[in-house]
Write an enzyme that holds these catalytic residues in place. Structure first.
Site, PDB file in Angstrom:
ATOM      1  CD  GLU A 134      11.619  -6.122   6.442  1.00  0.00           C
ATOM      2  OE1 GLU A 134      11.973  -7.226   6.024  1.00  0.00           O
ATOM      3  OE2 GLU A 134      11.379  -5.161   5.699  1.00  0.00           O
ATOM      4  CB  CYS A 147      13.145   4.018   8.880  1.00  0.00           C
ATOM      5  SG  CYS A 147      11.549   3.737   8.098  1.00  0.00           S
ATOM      6  CB  CYS A 154       0.225  -1.588   6.905  1.00  0.00           C
ATOM      7  SG  CYS A 154      -0.506   0.070   6.879  1.00  0.00           S
ATOM      8  CB  CYS A 158      -1.100   2.172  -0.082  1.00  0.00           C
ATOM      9  SG  CYS A 158      -1.737   3.322   1.170  1.00  0.00           S
ATOM     10  CB  CYS A 161       2.737   0.276   0.217  1.00  0.00           C
ATOM     11  SG  CYS A 161       3.638   0.017   1.758  1.00  0.00           S
ATOM     12  CB  CYS A 388       9.727   4.644   0.780  1.00  0.00           C
ATOM     13  SG  CYS A 388      10.657   5.969   1.470  1.00  0.00           S
TER      14      CYS A 388
HETATM   15  N1  SAH Z   1       1.617   4.321   6.897  1.00  0.00           N
HETATM   16  C1  SAH Z   1       2.459   5.493   6.892  1.00  0.00           C
HETATM   17  C2  SAH Z   1       3.940   5.150   6.906  1.00  0.00           C
HETATM   18  C3  SAH Z   1       4.327   4.393   5.701  1.00  0.00           C
HETATM   19  S1  SAH Z   1       5.821   4.430   4.873  1.00  0.00           S
HETATM   20  C4  SAH Z   1       2.148   6.305   5.659  1.00  0.00           C
HETATM   21  O1  SAH Z   1       1.541   5.785   4.748  1.00  0.00           O
HETATM   22  O2  SAH Z   1       2.491   7.475   5.630  1.00  0.00           O
HETATM   23  C5  SAH Z   1       6.380   5.947   4.405  1.00  0.00           C
HETATM   24  C6  SAH Z   1       6.114   6.383   2.977  1.00  0.00           C
HETATM   25  O3  SAH Z   1       6.515   5.463   1.954  1.00  0.00           O
HETATM   26  C7  SAH Z   1       4.650   6.663   2.743  1.00  0.00           C
HETATM   27  O4  SAH Z   1       4.517   7.931   2.193  1.00  0.00           O
HETATM   28  C8  SAH Z   1       4.282   5.604   1.749  1.00  0.00           C
HETATM   29  O5  SAH Z   1       3.153   5.953   1.004  1.00  0.00           O
HETATM   30  C9  SAH Z   1       5.552   5.523   0.925  1.00  0.00           C
HETATM   31  N2  SAH Z   1       5.597   4.358   0.054  1.00  0.00           N
HETATM   32  C10 SAH Z   1       4.909   3.214   0.172  1.00  0.00           C
HETATM   33  N3  SAH Z   1       5.221   2.370  -0.832  1.00  0.00           N
HETATM   34  C11 SAH Z   1       6.132   2.994  -1.601  1.00  0.00           C
HETATM   35  C12 SAH Z   1       6.847   2.625  -2.777  1.00  0.00           C
HETATM   36  N4  SAH Z   1       6.682   1.442  -3.326  1.00  0.00           N
HETATM   37  N5  SAH Z   1       7.717   3.520  -3.286  1.00  0.00           N
HETATM   38  C13 SAH Z   1       7.905   4.730  -2.684  1.00  0.00           C
HETATM   39  N6  SAH Z   1       7.258   5.128  -1.590  1.00  0.00           N
HETATM   40  C14 SAH Z   1       6.381   4.275  -1.042  1.00  0.00           C
END
Ligand code: SAH
Length: 397
Positions: A134, A147, A154, A158, A161, A388
């Protein structure tokens, strides 16, 4: 890059907590595309087809500058005309072969969702092998941010996420990353996004995937996006942000590339005990090591680093954690960093929610008291699961 710690989870089932997957299983490679190649390699490819080398430059002008879409339905003469017949500066017999060899279809849109009056657009793309990714376009009065995804799925797992819960399918190629941006540029140029014809001014690697776990393709994409036209897309590196969970050796490599992109570090906790759980890669590189690498990045590039901190109610939003974070950042100097708290976006099946607004305000105020510039991130696209952490590439409604 270290090997994965254990066998990869079966597709479809979430990875077991804490499991890290750094390398995807080998798969067939995406088709080669102009955007994957250096100018010299493009010339070689054209010559290999029996054409003159300067045709490579003409193709680049069409792709990067005129945003030519080889797979659009041009509809001339009842839809029978292939799009490549619009390339009138190329010999008619060469058009088909050049397009087939250098502009293959990499992404096929399977779903498009919009909100904010059409200024936030999420697209689900199907890749050549059926993998789904996406991207999210966000148009603001003064800029348009794309974005992009750097991986299908991934491997960083985490738990808050949605992408992390899907596990890693595969790395994207440089061409597959660049094409996400070019597709947005076409839509903006055609005036399909409210606000009149426009351009992509910013690219953030904050879609699906861990960009620094797909280092070569991501650097290739940054180089192609920032190369001046016609070799590339002509963006400013300052408009590009690479976001990472904190792969320390890769952060140091990025600092040495001579590309002044912005680095964003997904911290989410200032103490190792909690970060081990929220960002499992912390079991490899600790908070202190990740912050030191971020600070080195600033020293080498002069680019102020962003710290991302998803505020999760009663999990990481305690006042003492704000103070600890403020101390850790200000101890490394002034002016090198700012913090972006992100109200947690809900993901399916998660037990966590965003912090209470008063708690969020206190968290921000405490960081500022430590002299750390802090701005809450406006995350768009919640209504379309495009904010995000919500990208899961589910193609059915
Ligand atoms: N793998 C990279 C890019 C990921 S997305 C990274 O982790 O940095 C960008 C941001 O969204 C990251 O900071 C990630 O931790 C955050 N993120 C992930 N899940 C989220 C959620 N449910 N709510 C808010 N931010 C989130």
């Amino acid at each position: 890059m270290p090997k994965s710690r254990a066998l990869q989870a079966a597709p479809g089932s979430p990875p077991e907590p804490g499991l890290l997957t750094f390398t995807a299983r080998r798969r067939e490679k995406p088709p080669r595309h102009l955007a994957d190649l250096t100018p010299g390699e493009r010339r070689d490819a054209v010559v290999a087809l029996g054409e003159q080398a300067f045709r490579a430059r003409q193709l680049s002008v069409h792709y990067f500058d005129r945003l030519f879409d080889a797979h659009a339905d041009v509809g001339v003469g009842g839809g029978e005309t292939p799009a490549h017949d619009l390339l009138t500066d190329l010999p008619a017999r060469a058009r088909g072969p050049l397009v087939a060899a250098l502009l293959p279809r990499l992404l096929e849109p399977v779903r498009r969702l919009e909100c904010d009056g059409g200024t936030t657009v999420k697209t689900v793309w199907r890749l050549f092998d059926g993998a789904l990714v996406e991207s999210v376009l966000m148009r603001y009065p003064d800029r348009t941010t794309m974005c992009v995804s750097s991986q299908a799925g991934c491997g960083m797992n985490c738990p808050f996420c949605a992408t992390g819960q899907a596990g890693l399918t595969r790395n994207l190629s440089t061409g597959e990353i660049v094409e996400q941006v070019v597709a947005a540029a076409r839509a903006l140029a055609r005036g399909e996004v409210p606000g009149g014809p426009g351009r992509v001014t910013n690219v953030v690697f904050m879609g699906m995937g861990e960009p620094l776990a797909n280092y070569r393709a991501v650097i290739g994409a940054v180089r192609t996006l920032t190369a001046p036209p016609p070799e590339g897309f002509g963006m400013s590196a300052r408009g590009i942000t690479v976001s990472t969970v904190g792969l320390v050796p890769a952060i140091d490599n990025l600092a040495g590339e001579g590309l002044p992109v912005t680095l964003a570090l997904s911290l989410h906790a200032p103490d190792d005990e909690l970060r081990d759980e929220l960002v499992p890669v912390n079991t490899r590189w600790k908070v202190g090591e990740a912050l030191d690498a971020a600070h080195r990045y600033y020293q080498t590039t002069g680019r102020r680093v962003s710290i991302e901190y998803a505020l999760i109610r009663d999990v990481n939003d305690h006042y003492w954690r704000a103070d600890l974070l403020g101390r850790l950042l200000s101890a490394r100097g002034r002016g090198w960093v700012h913090v972006n708290p992100i109200p947690l976006n809900p993901t399916p099946g998660s037990r966590w929610t965003a912090s209470d607004p008063a708690v969020q305000d206190d968290f921000v105020a405490r960081l500022r008291r430590h002299g750390v510039p802090t701005t809450v991130r406006d995350t768009r696209g919640r209504e379309i699961d495009g904010a995000c952490g919500q990208l899961a590439a589910v193609s059915t409604p």
